[in-house]
Design an enzyme around this catalytic site. Structure first.
Site, PDB file in Angstrom:
ATOM      1  N   THR B 146       0.875  -1.182   0.000  1.00 28.85           N
ATOM      2  CA  THR B 146       0.000   0.000   0.000  1.00 28.85           C
ATOM      3  C   THR B 146       0.911   1.232   0.000  1.00 28.85           C
ATOM      4  OG1 THR B 146      -0.247  -0.190   2.397  1.00 28.85           O
ATOM      5  CG2 THR B 146      -2.026  -1.060   1.040  1.00 28.85           C
ATOM      6  N   THR B 180      -1.813  -1.770   7.946  1.00 31.63           N
ATOM      7  CA  THR B 180      -1.915  -3.191   8.235  1.00 31.63           C
ATOM      8  C   THR B 180      -0.632  -3.927   7.929  1.00 31.63           C
ATOM      9  OG1 THR B 180      -4.244  -3.267   7.760  1.00 31.63           O
ATOM     10  CG2 THR B 180      -3.099  -5.343   7.626  1.00 31.63           C
ATOM     11  N   GLU B 260       6.565   4.784   7.489  1.00 31.47           N
ATOM     12  CA  GLU B 260       6.220   6.084   6.906  1.00 31.47           C
ATOM     13  C   GLU B 260       6.902   7.246   7.600  1.00 31.47           C
ATOM     14  OE1 GLU B 260       2.045   6.188   7.216  1.00 31.47           O
ATOM     15  OE2 GLU B 260       1.740   5.108   5.344  1.00 31.47           O
ATOM     16  N   ASN B 379       0.217  11.112   7.017  1.00 28.49           N
ATOM     17  CA  ASN B 379      -0.988  10.600   7.654  1.00 28.49           C
ATOM     18  C   ASN B 379      -2.096  11.633   7.797  1.00 28.49           C
ATOM     19  OD1 ASN B 379      -0.445   7.745   8.246  1.00 28.49           O
ATOM     20  ND2 ASN B 379       1.354   8.631   9.216  1.00 28.49           N
TER      21      ASN B 379
END
Lengths: 384, 384
Positions: B146, B180, B260, B379
């Site tokens: 992702t 996830t 991230e 985010n």
């Protein structure tokens, strides 16, 4: 008006030279009585700063003549010598007031792990004592600031004319930059130290304890409540609790709004809980989700990040009966997508996230802020 | 090589059209046996995604013929219809493999709260089945990404020639963007599902479970271990556990480095603990301190923020006997300032914080990252 709003209190805030840069860094609050009843609540961190270890002992006696507070250094993790510095400070205050050090509380805030400049501190106590006055509350509130951009003060009048005043700095469970939450509350009502203790624990448990901006807990957090009895009013304790809770709530709100780097004030309102403990646990878990706090910063009503945080708790709920609203729009119903998330307006600074656990009649609200690049910048550069 | 390094496995990774933009988004991993023994560990989040609810049931049977994984949607908080979508996906895989849906595990990753495009998903299963091959492991690892910037794959050879391979994406306890953590491990060794279960729980407890980049827990985390037995080797279980742990550790490290927005990989090494549980609790508390993570980002060896986080735990220790080193320099000794903090070099990407509790012989290491403005930016903008 701050801590000098009630009768029987004098205060001062002065430049002692503890901070570099010439800002006020030492505050003194004196209770002239006739009563000296007092209560305190302190950090639950097991690394307790020297002034906390000292003040816990003082408050065990239930009487406080004065509180001396400094910014510019936390005197935490400074070993036996740090404790001696706190002791010497209390002795100095006792000397200038011609009183006993056993009734002098001490609070410190600033960086952890460094000794305080004792000469500056003790000299400052003398200067502050000479400047004590009935209108010194504002200067005292100014002197305890660290990264606070404004002074935090509040007062309320109770039934039959007694007053409750207060000043605060930084944050408790918020702990911006571990800058510590310090708060001194004063009243001219006449209550015993046991009554004050009960009221203070209850008032802080629903105000300061429900602020959580970054999940960090300071080594120095202290909230003190001092009663002079100078108004001669013996209030109804339940009514007094309401007034103290209102002052604590007002100061909490000021801390929240001034939290480092925040652009949103987020109320996480948990309803339908099987117990108040469950409601607080769920609210706190959501308040600590960095992902959610980033989403709110980006004005994204990301309810998936809300339920993910709810799902990490032990609270009583059935995942298929949980509903979530953001600013009044129920975008999650029955644990799945509900109303159109495009209807949520996240532009205002104040954001309310409502979580309905559908498990009982209890509720609680926890307050937090968004997570921003400004928070990261401020806390990346704090001590270097 | 990834999941197809061991004998007995075929895989594929294809473009099913679930993601917009034309990237691979569906992976299929098939175990051709002779054994189908399997084990799984799943998220402890109480909001479990439909594929987790489904796969838990499958793994209860101890046998897995195939795993189908999609990116582009988590199928979490999607209610009974979402569960039907997972069921239909498993049935479709069973149909193309001429097998039973009860032995088809399903994993999904992506946004929470939205239904998957079922036509694209079922069409993709057919396409993937047609492309299954012994060298499809890399494409499968690519298809489950992702926000991952690179594919995560690993393999190790065990004694007597058996192999363990694996692929992973995102993060588990790391949960960057709740993206996830999904992981599929394969082996051609011959073990029972009970043996696999024991080994997988032990291996993940010291690897993936000790990654904690932002304290968030996904609704979809899944780690599966499939054994084909095709090598004919029945390994010593302890030796096999070492190999599986090595593969999990390698994949964990890849997840950590790709988290991230991170600029530092931080190992929090807790030693001198009274128990391993204490060591993990202390490590996790420190790993979750936003203030410390900001300080490390700013290359500030702020040991005060370390001990503050240690002090919030229930672990056995005496605050006056705790020592902290950053990159080998003991800047906190006996709960107070130690060696010169100017000696700490925080410029390298890898940072080791060592906490000596002086309370016993146990230890554990928890891995985290720094907190950066890039994390906030990534985010804040994830779903909007």
């Amino acid at each position: 008006m701050s801590v000098t709003a009630p009768l029987g209190f004098r205060a001062a805030g002065i430049v002692a030279g503890i901070k570099s840069g010439g800002a006020r860094d030492l505050a003194l609050v004196v209770n002239d009585g006739p009563s000296r009843a007092a209560a305190g609540v302190f950090t639950r961190n097991r690394f307790k700063a020297a002034p906390v270890l000292w003040s816990v002992q003082v408050l065990n006696g239930g009487r406080v003549r004065a509180v001396v507070l400094n910014s510019g250094g936390a005197n935490a993790c400074t070993g036996p010598l740090g404790f001696q510095d706190t002791h010497a400070t209390a002795e100095k205050v006792a000397e200038v007031l011609d009183d006993s050090a056993a009734e002098i509380a001490v609070c410190s805030t600033g960086l952890i792990g460094e000794r305080l400049p004792l000469d500056a501190l003790l000299g400052g106590v003398g200067t502050a004592a000479a400047q004590l006055s009935r209108d010194g509350g504002l200067a005292a509130a100014d002197a305890i600031r660290t990264t606070d951009t404004v002074s935090k003060i509040s007062f309320r009048r109770g039934e039959n004319g007694y007053m409750v005043g207060g000043m605060a700095k930084g944050a408790g469970m918020l702990a911006p930059a571990l800058a510590t939450m310090l708060c001194v509350l004063t009243t001219d009502a006449d209550l015993t130290s046991e009554e004050l203790d009960t009221v203070l624990r209850r008032a802080t448990s629903v105000t300061f304890d429900r602020l959580d901006t970054d999940g960090c807990m300071s080594t120095n957090d202290t909230v003190l409540l001092l009663a002079s009895g100078a108004s001669g009013v013996r209030p109804d304790v339940a009514e007094f609790e309401k007034v103290v809770t209102a002052v604590c709530g007002d100061l909490s709100r000021q801390l929240l709004v001034d939290a480092e780097g925040a652009s949103k004030a987020i109320a996480i309102e948990v309803v339908g809980a099987a117990s108040e403990e469950d409601a607080v646990a769920v609210g706190r878990s959501v308040a600590r989700s960095n992902l959610l706090k980033c989403a709110i910063h980006g004005e994204d009503p990301n309810w998936g990040r809300v339920v993910s945080a709810v799902g990490t708790t032990d609270a009583v709920f059935d995942a298929e009966r949980v509903n979530v609203a953001v600013n009044g729009i129920w975008i999650c119903r029955g644990g799945a997508a509900g109303d159109d998330r495009a209807k949520v307006d996240l532009r205002p600074r104040d954001v309310t996230i409502t979580i309905d656990l559908s498990a009982g009649p209890h509720s609680a609200t926890v307050h937090t802020t968004d997570l921003t690049a400004a928070y990261v910048h401020e806390n990346s550069a704090y001590s270097s």
